[in-house]
Structure formats: structure tokens, C-alpha cells
Design a protein around this motif. Structure first.
Motif, PDB file in Angstrom:
ATOM      1  N   LEU A 177       7.326   3.282   5.655  1.00  0.00           N
ATOM      2  CA  LEU A 177       7.618   4.714   5.556  1.00  0.00           C
ATOM      3  C   LEU A 177       8.796   5.086   6.443  1.00  0.00           C
ATOM      4  CD1 LEU A 177       4.022   6.267   5.543  1.00  0.00           C
ATOM      5  CD2 LEU A 177       5.586   5.982   3.611  1.00  0.00           C
ATOM      6  N   GLN A 178       8.862   4.503   7.621  1.00  0.00           N
ATOM      7  CA  GLN A 178       9.992   4.806   8.508  1.00  0.00           C
ATOM      8  C   GLN A 178      11.312   4.415   7.848  1.00  0.00           C
ATOM      9  OE1 GLN A 178       8.864   4.967  13.064  1.00  0.00           O
ATOM     10  NE2 GLN A 178       8.929   2.861  12.369  1.00  0.00           N
ATOM     11  N   SER A 179      11.317   3.257   7.186  1.00  0.00           N
ATOM     12  CA  SER A 179      12.540   2.841   6.492  1.00  0.00           C
ATOM     13  C   SER A 179      12.850   3.775   5.332  1.00  0.00           C
ATOM     14  CB  SER A 179      12.364   1.398   5.994  1.00  0.00           C
ATOM     15  OG  SER A 179      13.514   0.952   5.322  1.00  0.00           O
ATOM     16  N   GLU A 184      13.081  14.510  13.121  1.00  0.00           N
ATOM     17  CA  GLU A 184      13.290  14.074  11.744  1.00  0.00           C
ATOM     18  C   GLU A 184      12.164  13.136  11.296  1.00  0.00           C
ATOM     19  OE1 GLU A 184      17.029  12.338   9.159  1.00  0.00           O
ATOM     20  OE2 GLU A 184      16.678  11.513  11.163  1.00  0.00           O
ATOM     21  N   ARG A 185      11.750  12.217  12.159  1.00  0.00           N
ATOM     22  CA  ARG A 185      10.655  11.289  11.808  1.00  0.00           C
ATOM     23  C   ARG A 185       9.354  12.048  11.588  1.00  0.00           C
ATOM     24  NH1 ARG A 185       6.666   9.242  14.992  1.00  0.00           N
ATOM     25  NH2 ARG A 185       5.612   7.337  14.231  1.00  0.00           N
ATOM     26  N   LEU A 186       9.024  12.957  12.498  1.00  0.00           N
ATOM     27  CA  LEU A 186       7.768  13.700  12.375  1.00  0.00           C
ATOM     28  C   LEU A 186       7.753  14.568  11.120  1.00  0.00           C
ATOM     29  CD1 LEU A 186       7.129  14.750  16.085  1.00  0.00           C
ATOM     30  CD2 LEU A 186       6.074  12.886  14.802  1.00  0.00           C
ATOM     31  N   ASP A 187       8.863  15.222  10.804  1.00  0.00           N
ATOM     32  CA  ASP A 187       8.937  16.039   9.592  1.00  0.00           C
ATOM     33  C   ASP A 187       8.725  15.170   8.348  1.00  0.00           C
ATOM     34  OD1 ASP A 187       9.384  18.270  11.104  1.00  0.00           O
ATOM     35  OD2 ASP A 187      11.557  18.317  10.772  1.00  0.00           O
ATOM     36  N   THR A 193       5.255  13.433   3.904  1.00  0.00           N
ATOM     37  CA  THR A 193       4.694  12.298   3.157  1.00  0.00           C
ATOM     38  C   THR A 193       3.182  12.415   3.050  1.00  0.00           C
ATOM     39  OG1 THR A 193       6.503  10.834   3.850  1.00  0.00           O
ATOM     40  CG2 THR A 193       4.462   9.789   3.119  1.00  0.00           C
ATOM     41  N   TYR A 194       2.534  12.805   4.147  1.00  0.00           N
ATOM     42  CA  TYR A 194       1.075  12.937   4.144  1.00  0.00           C
ATOM     43  C   TYR A 194       0.623  14.013   3.162  1.00  0.00           C
ATOM     44  CZ  TYR A 194      -3.542  14.502   5.635  1.00  0.00           C
ATOM     45  OH  TYR A 194      -4.851  14.896   5.655  1.00  0.00           O
ATOM     46  N   TRP A 195       1.230  15.185   3.235  1.00  0.00           N
ATOM     47  CA  TRP A 195       0.777  16.285   2.369  1.00  0.00           C
ATOM     48  C   TRP A 195       1.116  16.025   0.914  1.00  0.00           C
ATOM     49  CZ3 TRP A 195      -2.959  19.090   3.805  1.00  0.00           C
ATOM     50  CH2 TRP A 195      -3.147  19.400   5.155  1.00  0.00           C
ATOM     51  N   ARG A 196       2.199  15.311   0.654  1.00  0.00           N
ATOM     52  CA  ARG A 196       2.500  14.933  -0.728  1.00  0.00           C
ATOM     53  C   ARG A 196       1.441  13.953  -1.251  1.00  0.00           C
ATOM     54  NH1 ARG A 196       7.413  13.639  -0.050  1.00  0.00           N
ATOM     55  NH2 ARG A 196       7.165  11.398   0.250  1.00  0.00           N
ATOM     56  N   ALA A 197       1.020  13.022  -0.401  1.00  0.00           N
ATOM     57  CA  ALA A 197      -0.037  12.088  -0.797  1.00  0.00           C
ATOM     58  C   ALA A 197      -1.345  12.832  -1.055  1.00  0.00           C
ATOM     59  CB  ALA A 197      -0.226  11.028   0.283  1.00  0.00           C
ATOM     60  N   MET A 198      -1.650  13.818  -0.212  1.00  0.00           N
ATOM     61  CA  MET A 198      -2.869  14.611  -0.423  1.00  0.00           C
ATOM     62  C   MET A 198      -2.829  15.317  -1.773  1.00  0.00           C
ATOM     63  SD  MET A 198      -5.058  14.569   2.238  1.00  0.00           S
ATOM     64  CE  MET A 198      -5.835  16.173   2.465  1.00  0.00           C
ATOM     65  N   PRO A 217       0.824  -1.221   0.000  1.00  0.00           N
ATOM     66  CA  PRO A 217       0.000   0.000   0.000  1.00  0.00           C
ATOM     67  C   PRO A 217       0.852   1.264   0.000  1.00  0.00           C
ATOM     68  CG  PRO A 217       0.008  -1.014   2.175  1.00  0.00           C
ATOM     69  CD  PRO A 217       0.702  -1.975   1.261  1.00  0.00           C
ATOM     70  N   ARG A 218       0.264   2.344  -0.497  1.00  0.00           N
ATOM     71  CA  ARG A 218       0.926   3.647  -0.541  1.00  0.00           C
ATOM     72  C   ARG A 218       0.241   4.588   0.448  1.00  0.00           C
ATOM     73  NH1 ARG A 218      -0.665   5.760  -6.020  1.00  0.00           N
ATOM     74  NH2 ARG A 218      -2.635   4.994  -5.159  1.00  0.00           N
ATOM     75  N   PRO A 219       0.889   5.679   0.815  1.00  0.00           N
ATOM     76  CA  PRO A 219       0.202   6.697   1.625  1.00  0.00           C
ATOM     77  C   PRO A 219      -1.056   7.211   0.935  1.00  0.00           C
ATOM     78  CG  PRO A 219       2.563   7.127   1.557  1.00  0.00           C
ATOM     79  CD  PRO A 219       2.309   6.020   0.598  1.00  0.00           C
ATOM     80  N   GLU A 220      -1.018   7.291  -0.397  1.00  0.00           N
ATOM     81  CA  GLU A 220      -2.198   7.738  -1.139  1.00  0.00           C
ATOM     82  C   GLU A 220      -3.388   6.810  -0.909  1.00  0.00           C
ATOM     83  OE1 GLU A 220       1.341   9.554  -3.034  1.00  0.00           O
ATOM     84  OE2 GLU A 220       0.835   7.548  -2.297  1.00  0.00           O
TER      85      GLU A 220
END
Length: 434
Positions: free
Chosen positions: A362-364, A398-401, A406-411, A185-188
Motif C-alpha cells: 500500500l505504501q508503494s 500524505e501517508r496517513l491520508d 484506502t481503509y474507507w474505500r475497502a469498507m 492480499p487486498r485491504p478488503e
């Protein structure tokens, strides 16, 4: 000191001149009776030698009580299950493996007659996935080790052995994956699924995909443990971020009594799976904003539950979740039945476990450092490094950023600016209304 004595045969109530030898030998300290015996020896020397050997084994700690030598695997397995107080789901899973697969073959077999050759041959014939075969053999080995510790065996013949895997015929062919897409699965997919399911369920989906909660952990998340604050020194200042405190989870399983008799399915709140699972998960800003909005709207203590406030049963959840992932047909309006629009598939086969795996992927991808990656996923990091390396504030930031970006790019990729058609995800106060 072992000694032998004659045992005369009796015929018609009268003692004859024929006899055999019986040996008496000293039992271990604390054993009742203090002296044990064995009859049927043809000579005095044979009887005394056998008794002397038993006393040697007792001194070495390798002697097996004769009363335990005939105990079967099934008898001891029930003793084992009654004496091991595990989490309800673990107990149910063990009983399922015993009843469906292990006991039909090994119930009446004496423990001392079980060999690795026989077990390895049997597991190759099981009509199960290879990983399930391994779990059955592992459970058998655990029980056999307990039998050894309890004095029923001197050695566990299954310990440390490598199973033979079937590589012939269809066994060598790779199994079709549940999700028919390379990379999973993707974030999208998570964003589209959350949008389709609506705010109350959609925020659960996003929390799993971007927070890595297990299914039961999400159901057990209490509002009192939601959006607490982590404060940690960072350079000359303090790092702060919202967190989810994972301290308990719901488990759905078939309850059993001490003898393994079924008592029906239950859904119970339990401690987390292990010490690594009890943790605080850092929440990225977008998810914190959605959760604040959800907490303000949601009336129940458990924030990811049904609209009536009870935990989701897996069957009820599937009836809601599967059509959202796999798609559904249009349903015409008719008497007593409302119109239902068709849904195109988002990702057939997607489930909550795959969304949790997405978080770890995603973490990796983001290069989250191992100390923090293991902590966030609820995994106990193996090796000595877990004692030396700890998550730092820089790692957390760094993880939170990375998750936020990633979320906003998926949006952007799916053409959404907000979730669920809201202009502003923040709750508007009366003073802010023009």
C-alpha cells in the motif's frame, strides 16, 4: 633464527646411529611455548628451510598454529556458537541449520580441507528450497570467516562466491505461491478478516495490515507505547499524529545451552530485531479510533495477547486464524459440542506476514516517499541517502491520508459502515446517552 638438530632413533632402549633432523623455530610473541619444533626431516638443510619459512609466515601474519591446523569444522562451529551472543531466535535458527543440514556433512572435516568446489557441489544436493540452501552456505561462510579471524585459516574459500543453482528438471518450474491470487492480499481481505475475528483479534489484524508491524512486534506492543503523540514542526505550525512505539518484541524458539543442547521451547520478550526496527509508526485516524476503543475494553498490559493475558503461541494463533482465512465447515450442535456456523474462505493461505507485506505494498501504491516507507516498515534503508533524506511532516500527512482513504474505500467495497456492528466506534460517555 631457526636451527636444526639431530634426533637419533632408539631400538630396544638403545640409541642407534640412525637419525633424522628436527627443526626448532621461534614462535610468535606471547605464544606458549616460545619455541616450536617439527621432526622427521631427512637433511639438515630441509629442516632449516622449513623452519625459516615458518618464521617468515609469522612475520607476515599468515602463520597457522599447528595445534589449529587439524581443527574440524564441527569443533570450531561449536566454539563460534558459544562465543556469539545473539537474540534467542537467531541462535535457535543457526543451531537448527547446523544440526539438520550442515554438520551431518561437515562436522569431521578439517577447516583447511574445505573448498568452495566441495561446498557448492554439496549445496546443490540439499533437499531444500533454494533460499534455505543459500542460508546454510551463508552461515558456513560466516563461521569460516570467524575461523580466519581466530587464526585457524589464512583465507575463507567461501567468501564472495556465487552459488550454482539447479535449473534442471523440476527445479526450473516456478513454485506454487502460498496465496493463490495475483497481487496478493487486498485491504478488503484485511477488513473482512478483522470483522470475522471480532474486536480483540480484529484490531490486531488491522494494525498489521495498515501499520506494518511484525508478528513479534505486535505481541510485544505495550499499552504504554500505544497512541503516543508525535509532534513535529510543519510550516508555521506543528504536525501531530498518534504513534505506536515499537521497542521490543516476543520471540518463540527452542532454547539451547552453550553446547547446543536443546532445553525446550520458550516465548521471550527481546529487543527489536535491529536498529531500524526500533521506531515510531504513525497511525491513521481510523486505526487510532479503533485502538482507543480497544484500550478502554482490554484489561491486559500487552494489547495483542490472548484473552487470558499471555502472548499468543503460533500454534494457538493458527487454530484461530487459519479457519478465518481458509474457511470451515458447519458443525452441528450435539451433546457437549456447540453449534458452529460455516465460514466461506476469505483468502486461503493468508497469514500475518502477508498482511505486513500488504502494508508495504500500500505504501508503494500510495507513493509514500522512501525515507518514510523504510522507517514505517522497520527496514534500514541502504546507501548514503539514509543519512541525507529524512521523513518530513508533509510525507507523514500524505501517508496517513492515503491509508485512511484506502481503509474507507475497502469498507465501502465490502458493504460495511462500521466494524463489529457498532453504530459508533467511539466510546460513548454517560453524558452523551439521551
Amino acid at each position: 633464527m631457526a636451527y636444526a638438530e639431530k634426533v637419533y632413533k632408539v631400538r630396544n632402549g638403545q640409541r642407534t646411529k640412525q637419525f633424522t633432523w628436527r627443526v626448532m623455530y621461534k614462535a610468535p610473541d606471547g605464544h606458549s611455548p616460545a619455541w616450536l619444533s617439527k621432526s622427521g626431516f631427512q637433511t639438515k638443510k630441509t629442516a632449516e628451510d622449513w623452519g625459516t619459512e615458518q618464521e617468515r609466515l609469522i612475520r607476515e601474519g599468515t602463520w597457522i598454529d599447528p595445534a589449529k591446523q587439524t581443527v574440524t569444522f564441527g569443533e570450531f562451529a561449536r566454539i563460534f556458537m558459544a562465543s556469539r551472543k545473539k537474540r534467542g531466535r537467531t541462535v535457535g535458527t543457526r543451531w537448527d541449520k547446523l544440526e539438520k543440514h550442515i554438520l551431518p556433512r561437515w562436522d569431521g572435516v578439517p577447516l583447511r580441507k574445505i573448498s568452495w568446489f566441495d561446498v557448492d557441489t554439496w549445496q546443490q544436493t540439499m533437499d531444500l528450497e533454494d533460499v534455505s540452501r543459500g542460508h546454510c552456505v551463508s552461515l558456513m561462510s560466516t563461521i569460516m570467516t570467524a575461523a580466519m579471524d581466530a587464526g585457524y585459516l589464512t583465507v575463507n574459500p567461501l567468501f564472495g562466491r556465487r552459488r550454482t543453482k539447479d535449473t534442471s528438471g523440476d527445479a526450473a518450474r516456478p513454485k506454487a505461491p502460498k496465496i493463490q491470487r495475483d497481487g496478493g492480499p487486498r485491504p478488503e481481505d484485511a477488513v473482512l478478516l478483522a470483522e470475522r475475528l471480532g474486536p480483540a483479534v480484529g484490531v490486531h489484524v488491522l494494525t498489521t495490515a495498515f501499520g506494518g508491524l511484525r508478528w513479534g512486534e505486535g505481541l510485544g506492543l505495550h499499552r504504554d507505547n500505544t497512541l503516543l503523540t508525535r509532534r513535529q514542526p510543519w510550516g508555521s505550525g506543528v504536525f501531530e499524529c498518534p504513534i505506536l512505539r515499537i521497542a521490543e518484541e516476543y520471540a518463540e524458539y527452542q532454547e539451547r545451552d552453550e553446547d547446543g543442547r536443546k532445553k525446550g521451547y520458550v516465548l521471550k520478550l527481546e529487543p527489536t530485531k535491529n536498529d531500524g526496527s526500533t521506531r515510531d509508526v504513525d497511525v491513521p485516524p481510523f486505526l487510532a479510533q479503533l485502538l482507543r476503543h480497544h484500550l478502554a475494553d482490554w484489561p491486559h498490559p500487552r494489547i495483542f495477547c490472548t484473552p487470558s493475558g499471555v502472548p499468543w503461541r503460533r500454534g494457538n494463533w493458527s487454530r484461530l486464524f487459519r479457519p478465518a482465512c481458509d474457511g470451515r465447515q458447519e458443525r452441528e450442535k450435539r451433546q457437549g459440542v456447540a453449534y458452529r456456523a460455516a465460514w466461506e474462505p476469505i483468502l486461503p493461505g493468508l497469514d500475518m506476514r502477508a498482511l505486513r507485506a500488504l502494508h508495504d505494498t500500500l505504501q508503494s501504491e500510495l507513493g509514500v516517499k522512501e525515507p518514510l516507507a523504510f522507517e514505517a516498515a522497520g527496514h534500514r534503508r541502504p546507501g548514503i541517502k539514509r543519512h541525507y533524506q529524512k521523513p518530513t511532516s508533509a510525507m507523514r500527512a500524505e501517508r496517513l491520508d492515503g491509508l485512511e482513504e484506502t481503509y474507507w474505500r475497502a469498507m465501502r467495497n465490502v458493504g460495511l459502515a462500521t466494524m463489529w456492528g457498532r453504530v459508533d466506534l467511539r466510546k460513548r460517555t454517560a453524558e452523551s446517552v439521551p
